[in-house]
Design a protein around this motif. Structure first.
Motif: not given
Length: 81
Positions: A55-59, A11-12, A47-51
């Motif tokens: 764009k769903g690449q990190v769930k 994600a980073i 965690a939801m914000n990161i997902e």
């Protein structure tokens, strides 16, 4: 605390830096560093914000495998109706 940072690292990398990720999800960079180094867990909402941000690449399930996300996702879908 067990480190599970591979997905956070993804994600980073996708966002560009710890600072950029922190800014996008409304935390300070030191929070992201602590998550990355296993000092604290990523809060569920972050965690939801990161997902969403990736764009769903990190769930969420990858960031916090200790949570039963199927129950939370089902509850979210139920509340949306």
């Amino acid at each position: 605390m067990v480190k599970n940072n591979t997905f956070l690292e993804m994600a980073i990398k996708k966002i560009g830096s710890q600072k950029k990720l922190a800014d996008e999800i409304g935390v300070v960079q030191s929070c992201v560093w602590k998550w990355l180094h296993g000092e604290t867990r990523i809060p569920l909402d972050k965690a939801m914000n990161i997902e969403l941000l990736t764009k769903g690449q990190v769930k969420c399930e990858e960031l916090r495998p200790d949570i039963n996300w199927s129950i939370l996702r089902n509850k979210k879908a139920t509340n949306a109706n």
